[in-house]
Write an enzyme that holds these catalytic residues in place. Structure first.
Site: not given
Length: 171
Positions: A13-14, A41, A63, A91
Protein backbone atom coordinates in the site's frame (compact mmCIF):
# COMPACT_ATOMS: atom_id res chain seq x y z
CA UNK A 1 10.94 15.82 -11.35
CA UNK A 2 12.27 12.46 -10.24
CA UNK A 3 11.09 10.78 -7.03
CA UNK A 4 13.24 7.96 -5.72
CA UNK A 5 11.48 5.34 -3.59
CA UNK A 6 13.89 3.61 -1.20
CA UNK A 7 11.95 0.79 0.40
CA UNK A 8 14.18 -1.38 2.58
CA UNK A 9 11.05 -3.23 3.76
CA UNK A 10 8.38 -4.88 1.67
CA UNK A 11 5.27 -2.80 1.20
CA UNK A 12 2.24 -2.89 -1.02
CA UNK A 13 0.00 0.00 0.00
CA UNK A 14 2.61 2.59 0.98
CA UNK A 15 4.92 2.01 -1.99
CA UNK A 16 2.04 1.95 -4.46
CA UNK A 17 0.39 5.05 -2.99
CA UNK A 18 3.64 7.03 -3.22
CA UNK A 19 4.22 5.86 -6.80
CA UNK A 20 0.66 6.79 -7.80
CA UNK A 21 0.82 10.19 -6.09
CA UNK A 22 4.13 11.09 -7.74
CA UNK A 23 2.93 10.03 -11.18
CA UNK A 24 -0.35 11.90 -10.77
CA UNK A 25 1.69 15.00 -9.98
CA UNK A 26 3.71 14.50 -13.17
CA UNK A 27 6.91 13.11 -11.64
CA UNK A 28 8.94 10.19 -12.87
CA UNK A 29 9.39 7.46 -10.26
CA UNK A 30 12.29 5.14 -9.61
CA UNK A 31 11.49 2.36 -7.15
CA UNK A 32 14.88 1.15 -6.02
CA UNK A 33 15.11 -2.48 -4.86
CA UNK A 34 17.30 -3.25 -1.84
CA UNK A 35 17.44 -6.96 -2.73
CA UNK A 36 19.05 -6.32 -6.12
CA UNK A 37 21.29 -3.49 -4.96
CA UNK A 38 24.96 -3.55 -3.99
CA UNK A 39 23.86 -3.82 -0.36
CA UNK A 40 23.44 -7.54 -1.08
CA UNK A 41 27.17 -7.81 -1.79
CA UNK A 42 28.35 -5.81 1.19
CA UNK A 43 28.08 -2.12 0.26
CA UNK A 44 27.40 -0.03 3.35
CA UNK A 45 24.13 1.79 3.91
CA UNK A 46 26.02 5.12 3.97
CA UNK A 47 27.74 4.40 0.64
CA UNK A 48 24.44 3.38 -0.93
CA UNK A 49 22.77 6.61 0.19
CA UNK A 50 25.73 8.73 -0.98
CA UNK A 51 25.72 7.01 -4.39
CA UNK A 52 21.98 7.53 -4.83
CA UNK A 53 22.33 11.17 -3.73
CA UNK A 54 24.95 11.69 -6.48
CA UNK A 55 22.21 10.96 -9.04
CA UNK A 56 20.40 14.09 -7.79
CA UNK A 57 16.81 12.93 -7.25
CA UNK A 58 14.28 15.68 -6.60
CA UNK A 59 12.73 13.82 -3.64
CA UNK A 60 13.22 10.57 -1.76
CA UNK A 61 10.62 8.43 0.00
CA UNK A 62 12.13 5.95 2.43
CA UNK A 63 10.79 3.04 4.44
CA UNK A 64 13.27 1.29 6.71
CA UNK A 65 13.14 -1.10 9.65
CA UNK A 66 15.63 0.94 11.70
CA UNK A 67 14.35 3.77 13.88
CA UNK A 68 15.77 7.11 12.72
CA UNK A 69 16.86 5.91 9.26
CA UNK A 70 14.80 8.59 7.44
CA UNK A 71 16.46 11.32 9.53
CA UNK A 72 19.89 9.91 8.80
CA UNK A 73 19.13 9.80 5.06
CA UNK A 74 17.74 13.35 5.15
CA UNK A 75 21.07 14.49 6.59
CA UNK A 76 22.96 12.98 3.65
CA UNK A 77 20.64 13.82 0.74
CA UNK A 78 20.45 17.11 -1.13
CA UNK A 79 16.67 16.88 -1.58
CA UNK A 80 13.55 16.46 0.56
CA UNK A 81 13.21 13.07 2.27
CA UNK A 82 9.77 11.73 3.19
CA UNK A 83 9.41 9.15 5.94
CA UNK A 84 7.28 6.29 4.62
CA UNK A 85 7.69 4.42 7.90
CA UNK A 86 10.56 3.41 10.13
CA UNK A 87 10.86 0.67 12.69
CA UNK A 88 7.70 0.15 14.71
CA UNK A 89 7.70 3.80 15.82
CA UNK A 90 6.81 6.00 12.86
CA UNK A 91 4.46 6.09 9.89
CA UNK A 92 3.77 9.82 9.59
CA UNK A 93 2.31 9.73 6.09
CA UNK A 94 -0.41 7.31 7.22
CA UNK A 95 -1.16 9.57 10.19
CA UNK A 96 -1.51 12.52 7.80
CA UNK A 97 -4.03 10.57 5.73
CA UNK A 98 -5.96 9.60 8.86
CA UNK A 99 -5.98 13.24 10.02
CA UNK A 100 -7.18 14.41 6.59
CA UNK A 101 -10.04 11.90 6.72
CA UNK A 102 -11.06 13.11 10.19
CA UNK A 103 -10.75 16.76 9.13
CA UNK A 104 -12.98 16.13 6.10
CA UNK A 105 -15.55 14.22 8.15
CA UNK A 106 -15.68 16.40 11.29
CA UNK A 107 -14.53 19.77 9.87
CA UNK A 108 -11.80 20.07 12.51
CA UNK A 109 -9.66 17.85 14.71
CA UNK A 110 -9.20 20.23 17.61
CA UNK A 111 -11.42 19.20 20.50
CA UNK A 112 -12.23 15.71 19.16
CA UNK A 113 -11.85 12.68 21.39
CA UNK A 114 -10.27 9.91 19.32
CA UNK A 115 -9.74 6.29 20.37
CA UNK A 116 -7.05 4.05 18.91
CA UNK A 117 -7.65 0.37 19.60
CA UNK A 118 -5.40 -2.67 19.24
CA UNK A 119 -1.70 -3.44 19.39
CA UNK A 120 -0.62 0.09 20.27
CA UNK A 121 2.78 -1.00 21.60
CA UNK A 122 3.95 -2.30 18.20
CA UNK A 123 2.07 -0.05 15.76
CA UNK A 124 3.97 2.65 13.91
CA UNK A 125 0.66 4.06 12.63
CA UNK A 126 -0.72 4.33 16.18
CA UNK A 127 2.47 6.03 17.37
CA UNK A 128 2.36 8.62 14.59
CA UNK A 129 -1.38 9.19 15.04
CA UNK A 130 -0.91 9.80 18.77
CA UNK A 131 1.68 12.48 18.07
CA UNK A 132 -0.15 14.18 15.21
CA UNK A 133 -3.63 14.14 16.73
CA UNK A 134 -2.28 15.58 19.98
CA UNK A 135 -0.50 18.38 18.05
CA UNK A 136 -3.76 19.12 16.26
CA UNK A 137 -5.66 19.48 19.54
CA UNK A 138 -7.45 16.14 19.84
CA UNK A 139 -7.82 14.20 23.06
CA UNK A 140 -6.35 10.77 22.36
CA UNK A 141 -7.33 7.54 24.06
CA UNK A 142 -5.64 4.21 23.58
CA UNK A 143 -7.43 0.97 24.31
CA UNK A 144 -5.50 -2.30 24.57
CA UNK A 145 -4.83 -5.23 26.86
CA UNK A 146 -1.73 -4.77 29.07
CA UNK A 147 0.57 -6.80 26.79
CA UNK A 148 -0.26 -4.53 23.81
CA UNK A 149 -0.22 -1.24 25.73
CA UNK A 150 2.93 0.91 25.36
CA UNK A 151 4.80 1.85 28.51
CA UNK A 152 5.37 5.38 27.16
CA UNK A 153 3.82 7.46 24.40
CA UNK A 154 5.20 10.47 22.55
CA UNK A 155 2.23 12.59 23.64
CA UNK A 156 -0.27 12.50 26.51
CA UNK A 157 -3.02 9.90 26.16
CA UNK A 158 -5.73 8.35 28.27
CA UNK A 159 -5.13 4.61 28.63
CA UNK A 160 -7.95 2.07 28.86
CA UNK A 161 -8.01 -1.70 29.03
CA UNK A 162 -11.80 -1.96 28.99
CA UNK A 163 -13.28 -1.42 25.52
CA UNK A 164 -16.67 -0.10 26.64
CA UNK A 165 -15.11 2.32 29.10
CA UNK A 166 -12.59 3.57 26.54
CA UNK A 167 -15.21 4.10 23.83
CA UNK A 168 -17.60 6.06 26.03
CA UNK A 169 -17.97 9.60 24.70
CA UNK A 170 -15.54 9.39 21.77
CA UNK A 171 -16.11 11.16 18.50
Amino acid sequence: KIVLNLFFENSTRTLTSFEMAAKRLGAKVISWDAQTSSLSKGESFMDTIDTLNAYRPDAVVIRHSEFGAPGYVAGRMDCPVINGGDSWREHPTQALLDALTMQQHFGAIEGLTVAIIGDIAHSRVASSNIQLLHKMGANVRIIAPPELMPEKTAAPVEKFQDLEEGLAGID
